[in-house]
Scaffold this motif. Structure first.
Motif, short mmCIF file in Angstrom:
data_model
loop_
_atom_site.label_atom_id
_atom_site.label_comp_id
_atom_site.label_asym_id
_atom_site.label_seq_id
_atom_site.Cartn_x
_atom_site.Cartn_y
_atom_site.Cartn_z
N VAL A 18 5.75 53.40 -73.20
CA VAL A 18 5.93 53.69 -71.79
C VAL A 18 7.30 54.30 -71.52
CG1 VAL A 18 4.30 51.92 -71.05
CG2 VAL A 18 6.73 51.36 -71.19
N TRP A 19 8.19 54.22 -72.48
CA TRP A 19 9.52 54.82 -72.34
C TRP A 19 9.50 56.31 -72.63
CZ3 TRP A 19 13.00 52.39 -69.60
CH2 TRP A 19 12.75 51.04 -69.35
N ASP A 20 8.36 56.81 -73.12
CA ASP A 20 8.18 58.25 -73.29
C ASP A 20 7.45 58.87 -72.10
OD1 ASP A 20 9.44 58.26 -75.78
OD2 ASP A 20 7.55 57.84 -76.83
N TYR A 21 7.00 58.04 -71.15
CA TYR A 21 6.34 58.55 -69.95
C TYR A 21 7.40 59.17 -69.04
CZ TYR A 21 2.18 55.69 -71.11
OH TYR A 21 1.09 55.12 -71.71
N PRO A 22 7.00 60.14 -68.21
CA PRO A 22 7.97 60.86 -67.37
C PRO A 22 8.32 60.14 -66.06
CG PRO A 22 5.79 61.75 -67.04
CD PRO A 22 5.66 60.70 -68.11
N ARG A 23 9.37 60.59 -65.47
CA ARG A 23 9.75 60.22 -64.11
C ARG A 23 10.29 61.49 -63.48
NH1 ARG A 23 10.29 55.73 -61.03
NH2 ARG A 23 11.93 55.71 -59.48
N PRO A 24 9.67 62.03 -62.44
CA PRO A 24 8.53 61.48 -61.71
C PRO A 24 7.28 61.36 -62.58
CG PRO A 24 9.07 63.69 -60.89
CD PRO A 24 10.08 63.33 -61.92
N PRO A 25 6.36 60.51 -62.12
CA PRO A 25 5.16 60.24 -62.91
C PRO A 25 4.24 61.45 -63.05
CG PRO A 25 5.14 58.97 -60.87
CD PRO A 25 6.41 59.73 -60.89
N ARG A 26 3.34 61.34 -64.02
CA ARG A 26 2.37 62.38 -64.32
C ARG A 26 0.95 61.84 -64.12
NH1 ARG A 26 3.46 63.38 -69.69
NH2 ARG A 26 1.80 62.06 -70.46
N LEU A 27 0.08 62.69 -63.60
CA LEU A 27 -1.33 62.37 -63.44
C LEU A 27 -2.10 62.95 -64.61
CD1 LEU A 27 -3.55 61.24 -61.54
CD2 LEU A 27 -3.67 63.54 -60.52
N GLU A 28 -3.01 62.15 -65.17
CA GLU A 28 -3.74 62.58 -66.36
C GLU A 28 -5.20 62.13 -66.25
OE1 GLU A 28 -3.07 60.54 -70.42
OE2 GLU A 28 -1.63 62.20 -70.34
N ARG A 29 -6.13 63.02 -66.53
CA ARG A 29 -7.56 62.70 -66.54
C ARG A 29 -7.86 61.77 -67.72
NH1 ARG A 29 -11.77 62.83 -63.21
NH2 ARG A 29 -11.33 64.89 -62.39
N VAL A 30 -8.77 60.82 -67.53
CA VAL A 30 -9.17 59.87 -68.57
C VAL A 30 -10.67 59.96 -68.75
CG1 VAL A 30 -9.28 57.42 -69.20
CG2 VAL A 30 -7.31 58.27 -67.94
N GLY A 40 -17.91 37.74 -61.75
CA GLY A 40 -18.92 37.79 -62.80
C GLY A 40 -19.81 39.02 -62.76
N VAL A 41 -19.48 39.97 -61.87
CA VAL A 41 -20.27 41.18 -61.68
C VAL A 41 -19.44 42.40 -62.06
CG1 VAL A 41 -21.45 42.58 -59.93
CG2 VAL A 41 -21.52 40.09 -59.77
N THR A 42 -20.04 43.34 -62.77
CA THR A 42 -19.35 44.61 -63.01
C THR A 42 -19.37 45.38 -61.70
OG1 THR A 42 -19.97 44.65 -65.35
CG2 THR A 42 -19.33 46.75 -64.35
N VAL A 43 -18.20 45.52 -61.09
CA VAL A 43 -18.10 46.15 -59.77
C VAL A 43 -17.76 47.63 -59.85
CG1 VAL A 43 -17.56 43.99 -58.59
CG2 VAL A 43 -15.69 45.45 -59.44
N ALA A 44 -17.26 48.08 -61.01
CA ALA A 44 -16.96 49.51 -61.17
C ALA A 44 -17.11 49.88 -62.64
CB ALA A 44 -15.54 49.82 -60.70
N ASP A 45 -17.59 51.11 -62.86
CA ASP A 45 -17.83 51.59 -64.21
C ASP A 45 -17.80 53.12 -64.16
OD1 ASP A 45 -18.76 52.16 -66.78
OD2 ASP A 45 -20.37 50.67 -66.70
N THR A 46 -16.92 53.74 -64.94
CA THR A 46 -16.82 55.20 -64.91
C THR A 46 -16.21 55.74 -66.20
OG1 THR A 46 -16.06 57.10 -63.61
CG2 THR A 46 -14.52 55.27 -63.85
N THR A 47 -16.50 56.99 -66.46
CA THR A 47 -15.79 57.74 -67.50
C THR A 47 -15.07 58.92 -66.86
OG1 THR A 47 -17.78 59.04 -67.97
CG2 THR A 47 -17.36 57.11 -69.38
N GLY A 48 -14.87 58.85 -65.54
CA GLY A 48 -14.22 59.93 -64.80
C GLY A 48 -13.03 59.46 -64.01
N ALA A 49 -12.10 58.76 -64.64
CA ALA A 49 -10.94 58.21 -63.96
C ALA A 49 -9.69 59.08 -64.20
CB ALA A 49 -10.67 56.78 -64.44
N PHE A 50 -8.63 58.70 -63.54
CA PHE A 50 -7.30 59.25 -63.78
C PHE A 50 -6.40 58.09 -64.16
CE2 PHE A 50 -8.82 62.55 -60.84
CZ PHE A 50 -8.38 63.69 -61.49
N ARG A 51 -5.31 58.41 -64.84
CA ARG A 51 -4.25 57.43 -65.03
C ARG A 51 -2.94 58.09 -64.62
NH1 ARG A 51 -2.68 56.30 -71.36
NH2 ARG A 51 -2.06 58.43 -71.86
#
Length: 167
Positions: A18-30, A40-51
């Motif tokens: 995490v010390w190699d991450y930038p400041r200001p932060p960067r948006l990246e597709r995941v 006990g319920v899966t409330v969200a599930d995706t392969t189209g997120a950002f980090r």
């Protein structure tokens, strides 16, 4: 109180610091599968997120609203402003008889650098039953302020513990 930068943990094969991450932060597709469980319920599930990657923080994952099961998200009171992303909207999550008040947030009208994640929702992993990235259960970022998700491929130390606000 200002505290000098800690000594980063050297990343091993397949890891990132995490010390190699930038400041200001960067948006990246995941494209890895992101899952959230509450009551006990899966409330969200995706392969189209950002980090969002920011120096000293484990990644924060943002999921599209349509990744959440119907009725899970409801508006929550409160507001805040991120110097990088803009004004935040808060969300309460409910499922399986469990409610997590204001445990999610989004940027409905983010700054230009983060416009691609407009309306995507992040959650505090520590307020859910479990959160997963690529099938790996995450550990919540220390402290109650930040919403990063720690996975085995991310090394710190991480901001959030007492005494780290000056990093």
């Amino acid at each position: 109180m200002f505290r000098s930068r800690p000594t980063p943990t050297p990343p091993g094969p397949g890891q990132e610091s995490v010390w190699d991450y930038p400041r200001p932060p960067r948006l990246e597709r995941v494209d890895r599968r992101i899952e959230i469980v509450l009551g006990g319920v899966t409330v969200a599930d995706t392969t189209g997120a950002f980090r969002v990657l920011e120096t000293s923080h484990p990644p924060t994952y943002y999921l599209p609203k349509d990744a959440f099961a119907p009725g899970v998200l409801s508006p929550a009171p409160g507001h805040s402003v991120c110097e990088w992303k803009g004004p935040a909207t808060y969300w309460t999550l409910s499922a399986g008889g469990k409610t997590a008040e204001a445990a999610g947030w989004s940027y409905e009208r983010p700054t230009p650098a983060f416009r691609d994640m407009a309306g995507y929702v992040a959650v505090y992993a520590g307020r859910m039953d479990a959160c997963f990235v690529g099938g790996e259960r995450v550990t919540p970022q220390p402290g109650g302020f930040y919403g990063g998700w720690i996975t085995p491929e991310v090394v710190g130390p991480f901001k959030g513990d007492p005494g780290t606000m000056g990093w």
